[in-house]
Design an enzyme around this catalytic site. Structure first.
Site, PDB file in Angstrom:
ATOM      1  N   PHE A   1       1.149  -1.185   0.234  1.00 29.78           N
ATOM      2  CA  PHE A   1       0.181  -0.120   0.081  1.00 29.78           C
ATOM      3  C   PHE A   1       0.895   1.362  -0.105  1.00 29.78           C
ATOM      4  O   PHE A   1       0.561   2.322  -0.492  1.00 29.78           O
ATOM      5  CB  PHE A   1      -0.884  -0.097   1.410  1.00 29.78           C
ATOM      6  CG  PHE A   1      -0.245   0.399   2.460  1.00 29.78           C
ATOM      7  CD1 PHE A   1       0.640  -0.383   3.043  1.00 29.78           C
ATOM      8  CD2 PHE A   1      -0.541   1.591   3.117  1.00 29.78           C
ATOM      9  CE1 PHE A   1       1.402  -0.064   4.252  1.00 29.78           C
ATOM     10  CE2 PHE A   1       0.254   1.871   4.090  1.00 29.78           C
ATOM     11  CZ  PHE A   1       0.849   1.124   4.764  1.00 29.78           C
ATOM     12  N   ASP A   2       2.042   1.252   0.506  1.00 31.34           N
ATOM     13  CA  ASP A   2       2.828   2.331   0.472  1.00 31.34           C
ATOM     14  C   ASP A   2       3.380   2.883  -0.781  1.00 31.34           C
ATOM     15  O   ASP A   2       3.374   3.934  -1.044  1.00 31.34           O
ATOM     16  CB  ASP A   2       4.311   2.107   1.356  1.00 31.34           C
ATOM     17  CG  ASP A   2       4.228   1.499   2.788  1.00 31.34           C
ATOM     18  OD1 ASP A   2       3.705   0.397   2.648  1.00 31.34           O
ATOM     19  OD2 ASP A   2       4.624   1.958   3.542  1.00 31.34           O
ATOM     20  N   LEU A   3       3.536   1.833  -1.556  1.00 35.34           N
ATOM     21  CA  LEU A   3       4.002   2.082  -3.023  1.00 35.34           C
ATOM     22  C   LEU A   3       2.588   2.852  -3.725  1.00 35.34           C
ATOM     23  O   LEU A   3       2.970   3.585  -4.318  1.00 35.34           O
ATOM     24  CB  LEU A   3       4.444   0.842  -3.706  1.00 35.34           C
ATOM     25  CG  LEU A   3       4.519   0.988  -5.043  1.00 35.34           C
ATOM     26  CD1 LEU A   3       5.730   1.921  -5.481  1.00 35.34           C
ATOM     27  CD2 LEU A   3       4.975  -0.184  -5.779  1.00 35.34           C
TER      28      LEU A   3
END
Lengths: 112, 290
Positions: free
Chosen positions: B221-223
């Site tokens: 999700f960070d990406l």
């Protein structure tokens, strides 16, 4: 290593000074060092936590284990001047009620 | 991990403890712990948690100590992700005045937990930090400063930027991270050295634009957030941090690499289908033509 460990004094009352981050990576050397002090006859150990930035559950378990062994031998593990983060962690885990905690400074005896 | 057992330790009396009233910092913490803010928080800290009963209390302690020492109103949000251990109960039993525990019945993944936590946050600045305190909270100010000054909309901790200090990370995980970093650069055109560090800070506006359209619930999700931010014209700054490998990490090299690669495709597909469109409006001071 991200925790410095220094032992001060000999005999019945000794101090160990920790500085840095006391987590699972550092549990073994601290446990070994504290047990060695007890094996060598120390009964009241002052553990200086003034410069410890963080302690995790493994570090807390080490302290608890050594405290119980010291009390079985008639002594104690006294926590000296824990830093604010360590003090808050001790309060949140209710371990502040299990340990003897002392302020730092000259003239403060380690014995209970 | 070790269990803490004090059942057989004789507890000294309060007098015998020789407790001091503590420093000003300690008093600030105690006030925060027992008294509702009465004003909106300036800072929100979100901790995603899945089966963290062993690690959560020391992490809360470190974060609470540091944030209280700053003297600004702040709130803590524990976003439990369907834990099957006592994580929720342990945090709830603390009874901390300015702490919210968000619960969900099922484990959705870290991305889902962070999203629910951020969307419940009320602060002007929102940090999410991993439950293992791998990135020490003392570095919070490094992330806040560029966002507060208006230099950036998002500040991300980086273990790969110049000046970062990574302690205890195995050679295998270092190589894996390096490989994934190259894939991200080639596949997404993102210049960030580290997209996955669990220490990121968002302005309120950035959070309001990113999280409603963020779709990936898992590890990647960070990406996805950084990709949407890039497409939206949000300014991201990378901050070198000191990072400690934490025993008990839930990251599994092979499994998570496969998921990460799969998610890269999903992000590209979502983008192609216009699913991130809502976030892609100009930032303040920008025009459509910028």
């Amino acid at each position: 290593m991200h925790l410095d460990i220094e032992t001060v004094g000999t005999g019945n009352q000794v101090s160990m000074v920790l500085a840095g981050r006391f987590d699972a990576h550092e549990a073994d050397p601290v446990l070994t060092g504290l047990n060695r002090l007890l094996d060598n006859g120390a009964r009241i150990i002052g553990l200086d936590l003034q410069k410890v930035e963080f302690i995790d559950s493994t570090g807390l378990a080490v302290l608890t284990r050594v405290m119980k062994r010291a009390r079985e031998l008639g002594g104690d593990l006294v926590l000296v001047a824990p830093s604010t983060p360590v003090r808050v962690i001790l309060e949140l885990t209710a371990l502040d009620r299990a340990f003897v905690i002392r302020d730092s400074g000259p003239g403060v005896p380690l014995d209970r | 991990m070790n269990k803490i057992d004090t059942a057989h330790a004789p507890a000294p009396t309060a007098e015998a403890l020789g407790l001091t009233s503590g420093s000003e910092e300690l008093e600030r913490y105690r006030t925060w712990a027992t008294t509702s803010l009465g004003v909106d928080p300036v800072i929100s800290v979100v901790i995603p948690a899945f089966n963290e009963e062993e690690r959560i209390l020391p992490t809360i302690g470190a974060i609470a100590s540091h944030l209280c020492s700053r003297g600004e109103p702040w709130e803590l949000i524990i976003s439990d992700d369907g834990s099957t251990d006592r994580t929720r109960e342990i945090v709830g039993e603390l009874g901390l005045a300015n702490t919210t525990v968000i619960e969900t019945a099922v484990n959705t993944g870290k991305g889902g937990a962070v999203r629910r936590g951020v969307q419940a946050a009320r602060g002007h600045y929102i940090l999410f930090a991993d439950a293992d305190q791998a990135t020490p909270i003392e570095q919070f100010g490094l992330l806040l400063d560029p966002v507060r000054s208006g230099e950036a909309d998002i500040a991300v901790g980086s273990r790969a930027a110049t000046g970062a200090d990574v302690i205890g990370k195995s050679r295998g995980r270092r190589l894996l991270s390096e490989g994934l970093r190259h894939i991200v650069r080639i596949g997404f055109g993102l210049s960030h050295h580290d997209t996955q560090c669990g220490f990121k800070l968002f302005s309120r506006d950035a959070a309001d634009r990113l999280f409603p359209v963020q779709r990936i619930n898992g590890f990647s999700f960070d990406l996805e957030l950084l990709f949407i931010a890039s497409r939206s014209g949000l300014r991201v700054t990378e901050v070198a941090v000191r990072w400690f490998d934490s025993p008990g990490s839930t990251v599994q090299g092979g499994r998570d690499t496969v998921r990460f690669l799969r998610d890269l495709g999903r992000i590209r597909l979502n983008d192609a289908l216009g699913r991130y469109g809502g976030a892609c409006r100009p930032t303040a001071g920008q025009t459509e033509g910028d």
